[in-house]
Structure formats: C-alpha cells, structure tokens
Design an enzyme around this catalytic site. Structure first.
Site, PDB file in Angstrom:
ATOM      1  CE1 TYR A 124      -3.086  -2.929   0.121  1.00 14.67           C
ATOM      2  CE2 TYR A 124      -4.084  -1.937   2.047  1.00 14.67           C
ATOM      3  CZ  TYR A 124      -4.084  -2.903   1.063  1.00 14.67           C
ATOM      4  OH  TYR A 124      -5.094  -3.834   1.015  1.00 14.67           O
ATOM      5  CE  LYS A 171       2.120 -17.938   0.729  1.00 15.12           C
ATOM      6  NZ  LYS A 171       1.137 -19.015   0.879  1.00 15.12           N
ATOM      7  CG  ASP A 204      -1.585 -19.794   2.727  1.00 18.23           C
ATOM      8  OD1 ASP A 204      -0.887 -19.579   3.728  1.00 18.23           O
ATOM      9  OD2 ASP A 204      -1.151 -20.382   1.713  1.00 18.23           O
ATOM     10  CG  ASP A 228      -7.390  -3.637   3.705  1.00 22.13           C
ATOM     11  OD1 ASP A 228      -8.410  -3.490   4.394  1.00 22.13           O
ATOM     12  OD2 ASP A 228      -7.243  -3.117   2.590  1.00 22.13           O
ATOM     13  CG  ASP A 232     -12.912  -5.441   5.961  1.00 21.71           C
ATOM     14  OD1 ASP A 232     -12.491  -4.799   6.948  1.00 21.71           O
ATOM     15  OD2 ASP A 232     -13.338  -4.879   4.936  1.00 21.71           O
TER      16      ASP A 232
END
Ligand code: NAI
Length: 333
Positions: A124, A171, A204, A228, A232
C-alpha cells in the site's frame, strides 16, 4: 481536567452517529472538550489531497480525534481524505478488536480477537508504475523500522490490555526477504515481552484457522495487506463492519474511527446505527485512561443488544438512532 478531543463528524451519516456517540460519552460523566472540525477542504493541495490543514493541526494539538466516515471517489478522482489524514499524522497502527455482541446474528460465539495492522507500507506504499504497456509493477516495501515499531505497539498493547498471545501473520515461505524482515523484526521485539506467548502463522493457513476456530486467537499482528483483508474477514465472524470499532494510532496522535462508510442511502433519515463509532469511542476512552467509562459503555451496549428491543434496522431491529442512543444512556445508569 477535561480531555481535549478533535471531533471530525464526517459526511453522510457521520454527523448523526457522531452526535449520538458524543451524547453517550457525555452521559458517562467523562469530561471531554470537543474541538469540532471538517476533515475535508475544498482547496486541493499540491498533492491533490483535500484534507483540511486545520483538522490536521487540531489533531496534532489535541493528540486524539474521533472521526466519522468521509466519501471517496472510486477509480479516479481525488485521493481518500481518510487515508491522507492517516498518512499525514503517521498513524502507523490500525487496531481492530473483534468481539461478539450479544443478540447480533453471527456464525460464531465467543470470538474475542484483536487485529493489529501495520498501516504505512507493504503493497500500500502507492509505488506503482507501468514498466511497458500491458505490464505494471507495484512495489511491496517492508522496513525494519516500521516492522519494529508496529511490533512494539502490538506487544505493549497486549501487555496493557492483559492479552496473552500474539500470532504474527506472514508469507515468509514465499516472500523470504520482505515478510522475512517483518518476522525477524517482530522476533527481536517478542524477546522483550516473555510474558506474552509469541507464535507465527502463514496467512493462508491463518485465514482457514480463523474461520474454523476463531477462539484460538488472541492478538494478530499483520503487515498492511494481510491486515486489511483479515480484519474485514474477522469482522464478518461477529456480524460485519457495523459491530466492530477501529483506531489508527501513531506516536503523537490517535484517531478513533468507524469502519463503515458514509451510507448515502440512509443519510439524514434518522436510522443510522452508531454502534461502530461507539465501539471506537470505547477504544478512545481506554487510550485516554478512562477505563471505567469504557467498561460502562461496553456493558450498557451489551445490555441493549441482549434485550434486543431498541436496536436499529441494519441489525434486524426497529429503532431509530435517537431511540437506540437513549436506550444506551438509560442502560448506563
Ligand atoms: P457504506 O459502509 O457507506 O454502506 C454500505 C451499506 O451499509 C449501506 O447499505 C449502508 O446503508 C449500510 N450502513 C453503513 N453504515 C451503517 C450504519 N452505521 N448504520 C446503518 N447502516 C449502515 O459503504 P459504501 O456504500 O461502499 O461507501 C459509501 C461511501 O463511504 C463511499 O464514498 C466510500 O468511499 C466511503 N467510505 C468511507 C470510509 C471511511 O471514512 N472510513 C470507509 C468505507 C467507505
């Protein structure tokens, strides 16, 4: 002494929910001197941002702000005022506690997890360019400095709030250098907090684990992009973005915000649900050291939801904003 707090009510339903929250905060007896400002200006700066300098100055002066939602154009148009405020004030930590509210329909019970998301870098950073027509490149920036400060924030927060366990989400098996540096920086900080159990999980697997067994998690520490997505996802476990609070915190300032948008479809109609901003204001009270008032509102809110008589339409009730607000105030007593 009164706390000085900047109020940026925002747009759409922002002013309605902000006014409801301020009434509830006043009813707790905590003294807050509000400095109310608009977050947006109609003058565009050199960078094309429409963020109001007086709002930024006010937050810098008061160190704390309660902010409602502000609209952003999709694909094109001016950059987000919300993002500009966070960047200008260097609010590097996004805090998202996710907990069930009684009576709110959700897939899980007993969820109580806090997500701490690095807010300033990763994919970002906004560093994108077209290499040749048809090929673009987005840069993922991870620095030791930002990873260390978010780790210090997460461990200090966990210690302050009596949390026991932090999972770093990564990751690093694939992005060995970038996510590797994120983990390396966290491991160093984790050694300073032996009282907090430190674990690591690949993103994951973490997504699968959190929908299989969300109760296993206490605090999640994540770089920007995974943070992010997972914040949610986690909100969805307890009923969605309307029932979780959020804060963006830096070393000099903290902004407590609702995660939902301006809800233009219901703005001005009197049935916006102030719960999300109220949950954010609970985080603000904790930040201000007003723990007693924070717990009172939490208990009152849970009572109103458990009874289910004065809840708003978005969660299946009938009440308008005012009726809900009055019910929470009555439950405080
Ligand atoms: P939204 O969250 O405003 O609305 C989505 C749906 O949820 C609508 O049906 C709305 O009525 C409902 N809703 C949202 N908050 C509610 C509340 N407190 N009580 C009852 N119902 C509620 O999302 P949308 O439509 O995608 O975005 C609208 C505008 O808000 C856009 O300009 C967007 O950029 C902006 N936005 C701003 C945010 C911020 O300031 N932090 C965050 C998200 C969106």
């Amino acid at each position: 002494m009164a706390h000085k707090v900047t109020s940026i009510p925002g747009e759409g339903i922002g002013p309605e929910v902000a006014s409801a929250v301020r009434r509830i905060l006043a009813a707790t007896g905590v003294k807050i001197e509000w400095e109310e400002l608009e977050g947006r200006t109609d003058k565009s700066t050199e960078k094309g941002q429409l963020v109001s300098q007086s709002a930024v100055d006010s937050v810098r002066r008061n160190h704390v702000a309660l902010k409602g939602p502000m609209a952003t154009a999709i694909a094109g148009g001016a950059p987000s005022v919300n993002v500009a405020l966070r960047k200008t004030l260097d609010l590097y930590a996004n805090l998202r506690p996710v907990k069930n509210l009684p009576g709110v329909k959700s897939r899980f019970e007993g969820v109580d997890v806090v997500l701490v998301r690095e807010n300033t870098e990763d994919l970002y950073s906004g560093l994108e360019h077209e290499v040749v027509p048809g090929v673009v490149e987005s840069l993922k920036i991870i620095t030791e400095r930002a990873s260390t400060r978010i780790a210090k924030f997460a461990f200090s927060y966990a210690k302050k709030m009596g949390r026991k366990k932090i999972h770093a989400i990564h990751k690093a098996n694939i992005m060995k250098l970038s996510d590797g540096l994120f983990l390396k920086s966290i491991r160093t900080v984790a050694k300073e907090f032996p009282e907090i159990e430190y674990l690591e999980m690949i993103v994951d697997n973490a997504c699968m684990q959190i929908v299989l067994n969300p109760q296993q998690f206490d605090v999640l520490l994540l770089p920007n992009l995974y943070g992010d997505v997972m914040s949610d996802l986690a909100a969805g476990l307890v009923g969605g973005l309307g029932v979780v609070g959020s804060a963006n915190i830096g070393d000099d300032a903290a902004m407590f915000e609702a995660v939902h948008g301006t809800a233009p479809d219901i703005a001005g109609k009197g049935f916006a649900n102030p719960t999300a901003l109220l949950l954010s204001s609970i985080l603000m009270l904790d930040h201000l050291g007003e723990r007693g008032a924070a717990r009172s509102i939490e208990t009152a809110l849970e009572k109103v939801y458990r009874e289910g008589v004065h809840t708003t339409r978005d969660v299946g009730g009938q009440a308008g904003t005012d009726e809900f607000t009055e019910a929470v105030i009555a439950a405080l007593k």
